[in-house]
Every structure is written in C-alpha cells, then in structure tokens.
Design a protein around this motif. Structure first.
Motif, PDB file in Angstrom:
ATOM      1  N   CYS A 240       0.839  -1.196   0.000  1.00 25.90           N
ATOM      2  CA  CYS A 240       0.000   0.000   0.000  1.00 25.90           C
ATOM      3  C   CYS A 240       0.873   1.244   0.000  1.00 25.90           C
ATOM      4  N   ARG A 241       0.629   2.131  -0.926  1.00 24.72           N
ATOM      5  CA  ARG A 241       1.440   3.358  -1.038  1.00 24.72           C
ATOM      6  C   ARG A 241       0.978   4.421  -0.050  1.00 24.72           C
ATOM      7  N   THR A 242      -0.153   4.177   0.652  1.00 24.87           N
ATOM      8  CA  THR A 242      -0.689   5.169   1.587  1.00 24.87           C
ATOM      9  C   THR A 242      -0.313   4.852   3.035  1.00 24.87           C
ATOM     10  N   CYS A 243      -0.730   3.656   3.497  1.00 19.84           N
ATOM     11  CA  CYS A 243      -0.480   3.332   4.914  1.00 19.84           C
ATOM     12  C   CYS A 243       0.809   2.550   5.128  1.00 19.84           C
ATOM     13  N   LEU A 244       1.318   1.915   4.063  1.00 22.20           N
ATOM     14  CA  LEU A 244       2.565   1.136   4.146  1.00 22.20           C
ATOM     15  C   LEU A 244       2.462  -0.017   5.149  1.00 22.20           C
ATOM     16  N   LYS A 245       1.236  -0.496   5.417  1.00 19.77           N
ATOM     17  CA  LYS A 245       1.028  -1.549   6.414  1.00 19.77           C
ATOM     18  C   LYS A 245       0.644  -2.890   5.790  1.00 19.77           C
ATOM     19  N   VAL A 246       0.281  -2.893   4.512  1.00 20.39           N
ATOM     20  CA  VAL A 246      -0.211  -4.109   3.870  1.00 20.39           C
ATOM     21  C   VAL A 246       0.656  -4.425   2.663  1.00 20.39           C
ATOM     22  N   SER A 247       1.106  -5.672   2.559  1.00 20.19           N
ATOM     23  CA  SER A 247       1.883  -6.099   1.396  1.00 20.19           C
ATOM     24  C   SER A 247       1.615  -7.581   1.136  1.00 20.19           C
ATOM     25  N   ARG A 248       1.782  -7.991  -0.119  1.00 26.66           N
ATOM     26  CA  ARG A 248       1.587  -9.385  -0.488  1.00 26.66           C
ATOM     27  C   ARG A 248       2.410  -9.662  -1.739  1.00 26.66           C
ATOM     28  N   ARG A 249       2.936 -10.868  -1.860  1.00 25.82           N
ATOM     29  CA  ARG A 249       3.805 -11.193  -2.991  1.00 25.82           C
ATOM     30  C   ARG A 249       3.078 -11.012  -4.329  1.00 25.82           C
ATOM     31  N   GLN A 250       3.695 -10.229  -5.183  1.00 22.55           N
ATOM     32  CA  GLN A 250       3.069  -9.847  -6.445  1.00 22.55           C
ATOM     33  C   GLN A 250       2.780 -11.048  -7.341  1.00 22.55           C
ATOM     34  N   ARG A 251       3.708 -11.968  -7.479  1.00 23.12           N
ATOM     35  CA  ARG A 251       3.526 -13.114  -8.376  1.00 23.12           C
ATOM     36  C   ARG A 251       2.327 -13.951  -7.961  1.00 23.12           C
ATOM     37  N   LEU A 252       2.191 -14.232  -6.665  1.00 21.59           N
ATOM     38  CA  LEU A 252       1.104 -15.084  -6.195  1.00 21.59           C
ATOM     39  C   LEU A 252      -0.256 -14.400  -6.326  1.00 21.59           C
ATOM     40  N   VAL A 253      -0.289 -13.093  -6.039  1.00 17.70           N
ATOM     41  CA  VAL A 253      -1.549 -12.358  -6.199  1.00 17.70           C
ATOM     42  C   VAL A 253      -1.978 -12.346  -7.656  1.00 17.70           C
ATOM     43  N   ASP A 254      -1.034 -12.033  -8.554  1.00 20.67           N
ATOM     44  CA  ASP A 254      -1.368 -11.986  -9.975  1.00 20.67           C
ATOM     45  C   ASP A 254      -1.836 -13.338 -10.492  1.00 20.67           C
ATOM     46  N   GLU A 255      -1.182 -14.412 -10.071  1.00 24.56           N
ATOM     47  CA  GLU A 255      -1.585 -15.751 -10.519  1.00 24.56           C
ATOM     48  C   GLU A 255      -3.009 -16.073 -10.084  1.00 24.56           C
ATOM     49  N   LEU A 256      -3.340 -15.722  -8.846  1.00 27.30           N
ATOM     50  CA  LEU A 256      -4.685 -15.970  -8.343  1.00 27.30           C
ATOM     51  C   LEU A 256      -5.726 -15.178  -9.118  1.00 27.30           C
ATOM     52  N   VAL A 257      -5.467 -13.885  -9.314  1.00 34.42           N
ATOM     53  CA  VAL A 257      -6.419 -13.020 -10.019  1.00 34.42           C
ATOM     54  C   VAL A 257      -6.586 -13.468 -11.465  1.00 34.42           C
ATOM     55  N   GLU A 258      -5.493 -13.832 -12.109  1.00 39.30           N
ATOM     56  CA  GLU A 258      -5.570 -14.265 -13.504  1.00 39.30           C
ATOM     57  C   GLU A 258      -6.365 -15.559 -13.640  1.00 39.30           C
ATOM     58  N   ARG A 259      -6.204 -16.478 -12.701  1.00 39.75           N
ATOM     59  CA  ARG A 259      -6.976 -17.720 -12.751  1.00 39.75           C
ATOM     60  C   ARG A 259      -8.470 -17.437 -12.658  1.00 39.75           C
ATOM     61  N   LEU A 260      -8.849 -16.526 -11.785  1.00 40.03           N
ATOM     62  CA  LEU A 260     -10.254 -16.187 -11.632  1.00 40.03           C
ATOM     63  C   LEU A 260     -10.802 -15.510 -12.893  1.00 40.03           C
ATOM     64  N   LEU A 261     -10.040 -14.566 -13.441  1.00 44.90           N
ATOM     65  CA  LEU A 261     -10.478 -13.858 -14.648  1.00 44.90           C
ATOM     66  C   LEU A 261     -10.646 -14.807 -15.819  1.00 44.90           C
TER      67      LEU A 261
END
Length: 407
Positions: free
Chosen positions: A250-271
């Motif tokens: 998160c560019r605002t609170c800097l408190k939340v992060s998650r691995r980009q590759r795994l997030v993208d893979e999950l979202v792409e599978r759903l799409l």
C-alpha cells in the motif's frame, strides 16, 4: 530591398503595384530606397521614375488602390467566414469520420455527411475511451484490424486523443478557438454533447494515466488493487526489496503487502475462468443487452457451428480442404462482423477479445495494457492485511475479489 540598398540593380519590374507589397509602411520604404539609389520601377511593362513628381504620384496612387483592394478582399473574406460560423456551416478541411456532399451540377461542396466507414470507427473509439480503455490499446487493435487513418498511416495514441476531443464530432461549431453556444451545426453529430464533455473531463484529469498508462505500468494490479486495511483507501504498488520477491504494498499506509507473483496468478486464474465459460456473454451482461446484441450473439454461435461442422467433415473425408477454404472465405467475414455487433456496449472491446472457450490462450497473448483494461472492467481486488502471527505465508482468502456489475 537588399539588392536595391547595395546598388546591385537599377530597375525593379512588377506585373502590378500590388505584387510588390500591399503594406503602406513597406511601400513607403521601398519607394524611398528606389529614389535614394536611383532605381526605376517598371509596372505592367511601363517604366516609372520614382524621383519624378508625376511618376511618383501615379505610383503612390496605384499603391493606395492596391492597399484598398487588399482590405476589401480581407473584409469580404472575414464577413463570409463570420456568416458561415453564425449559420453553423463547416469550415476548413474535412475531419476523419465525415465526407463532402457535392452538388451534382456544379461539383461544389454543399454539405458534409457521416462517412459510412470512418464514422462508426470514431463512435467506437470514443465509446471505448469512455469505457476506460487506454488509447494505446485501442490504437493497437485498430492497427491489427487493418483500419487506416485518414492519411493511410497507423493509429497512435497521442494523435487519437487529440482527434477525438474535437467538438466537431458532437455537432459543435468552433470559431476563433471557441465553441459557439447558440449555433446549431449543419452536419450530423457522431456523439452527444454530454459524451464530448465527459471525454474532455476525463482527459483533463491529471491523475488519469498515473496508474493506467500501459507505457509506464508493468504489473497487472499496480494502482488497481486496493488496500483492505480499515480506514485506508490506498492503492497497491509493486515494491522490490533486496533479497525478496517483488510485492504489492500500500502506497498510503505502508502496512499491507503481499507477494506480487502469487496475487497476480490468483487473479488471472479467476479472470480466465470466468471468461472461459460458455455462458460468458449472458454472465457479463446479466441478460440486459438489447435484442440486436442477442441476435448477433446467436449468429456468432451459428457461424462458429458451421465452421466446426465443416472441419469435422474434412476430417471424415466428406469435404476437401478446398471446400473448407471456400466456406471459410464465405463465413469468416460474416463471423467477424457478427462478433463486432455482439459485443455489448457496456463493456470495453478488450473484454470480448479475450472471452471464449480459448480465453486462456488469448489472455496469454495480450499486452499488459489490455489485461489491465479487462481486469479493471470486471473486478475490484482488495488485499486484506494478514492477522498477526501468520508470518509470510500466502493466504488466498486475504485476496478479496468483487465482480463489477456490468449491466
């Protein structure tokens, strides 16, 4: 003037006075230079001595008449231009999307009408822009389809944006750079005034391309994925920490992060899963599209079925390859046109360029800009903060996906 001043000539010949100049100040300087350097003036084949009183008078009189003639012509031209503007008649070159209507007797242009091929392209571009599709993606699609510009060249995103912002397309008359509010144009509009104003506001927004411009954005969810921490409305950008995988943070609170590759893979599978469904058209539109779209979708299914049956007959030996080639040439153009009409107006064309049984293959071939357009049109992705004590383990349940209502 330079030749006269250095004494390089002794005579200046012009067809008529107005061919030397129609500016009083320039004429006075020219005549003074001729007198000082003893240069004769030949007008229409007759020689004059500017230093002679009678010749000088006749030259001055001719120059005054030339100045007056120029002023009268300019006044007449301005009056004609003013009159055309007040009447809402067009002026200047014909923009892309229109063509001239000629008088059959004189051959003179008397009006403008919508170009049968270019007009629908203008409407398509503006609709896709208003749907949030990047100009670069639209330009690439038009170039891939072989749609030429007015000059026969390829489309470019910058030129496309400038072109589509023309008030002309909304039936607005412009004069001296200003839209004439109380004037009704004599040519047919391609879009509404509301759509034109919406387009202007969209491109005037300085934040418009900050995260959606595929030229600068390299990751699927940069600026699109949202932070799910309570009270934070920030967007996720990809950060690279030394020794770690790239991660959305998160560019605002800097408190939340998650691995980009795994997030993208999950979202792409759903799409891809949703876009691969056989009922994808009904699913995306909720059945709310008009009768023409549904009829076109049925025609697409029918033509695809015919092509599939023809291929099966080639395999079984009932048809030759030459027969298949004939049928493809006959049906594929109809299929392309039906697919164009079957695309609901409520979604970007990019969505339907991917949708279908082979969505996975089509998705893999798309540039990042097209993928982001599809994602932004169909879903809202929110990344929730991980509970304390869970470490760095990736939990898919913390990636919240809300499908947009597309009706």
């Amino acid at each position: 003037m330079e030749l006269i001043a250095v004494g390089a000539t002794d005579e200046l010949g012009v067809w008529e006075i107005s061919r030397s100049t129609r500016d009083r100040a320039v004429w006075a300087g020219l005549l003074a230079a001729c007198i000082e350097n003893r240069v004769m003036l030949a007008v229409g084949g007759k020689l004059h001595d500017p230093a002679d009183a009678d010749d000088g008078f006749m030259l001055d009189l001719g120059a005054a008449l030339a100045v007056r003639e120029s002023a009268v012509i300019s006044k007449r031209t301005r009056r004609a231009v003013d009159s055309r503007a007040a009447a809402g008649r067009p002026h200047g070159s014909v923009p892309y999307g229109y063509r001239r209507v000629l008088d059959p007797d004189t051959g003179r242009a008397i009006a403008r009408e919508v170009h049968p091929e270019q007009g629908p392209i203008v409407q398509e571009i503006i609709r896709r822009l208003l749907d949030g599709e990047p100009a670069g993606t639209i330009a690439s699609d038009l170039n891939r389809r072989g749609v030429p510009t007015a000059t026969g060249k390829q489309w470019a995103s910058g030129n496309m944006r400038r072109m589509m912002l023309r008030p002309t397309y909304a039936g607005l008359r412009v004069y001296h750079g200003q839209v004439l509010e109380d004037v009704t144009a004599t040519w047919p509009a391609l879009i509404t005034v509301a759509e034109h104003n919406q387009l202007r506001e969209m491109f005037a927004d300085p934040a418009r391309d900050k995260y959606r411009n595929a030229t600068h954005v390299k990751h699927l969810g940069s600026g699109l994925f949202r932070c799910g921490r309570d009270g934070c409305e920030g967007r996720m950008l990809v950060h690279q920490h030394p020794g770690r995988e790239p991660a959305y943070a998160c560019r605002t609170c800097l408190k939340v992060s998650r691995r980009q590759r795994l997030v993208d893979e999950l979202v792409e599978r759903l799409l891809v899963g949703r876009l691969s469904r056989s009922d994808v058209l009904e699913l995306l539109t909720g059945g709310a599209e008009d009768e023409d779209v549904r009829a076109a979708a049925e025609e697409v299914a029918r033509l695809k079925g015919q092509l599939r049956a023809a291929r099966e007959k080639v395999v079984s030996g009932d048809l030759t390859l030459d027969d298949l080639t004939y049928f493809r040439a006959r049906w594929e153009k109809q299929l392309q046109e039906a697919e164009r009409r079957a695309k609901p107006k409520t979604l970007p064309t990019a969505v339907f360029d991917v949708a279908g049984p082979d969505a996975a293959e089509r998705w893999a071939r798309q540039p990042i800009g097209t993928k982001r357009t599809v994602l932004d049109s169909l879903m809202v992705v929110t990344i929730r903060p991980a509970p304390k004590g869970t470490g760095r383990r990736f939990d898919p349940d913390l990636i919240e996906v809300d499908w947009r209502a597309t009706r």
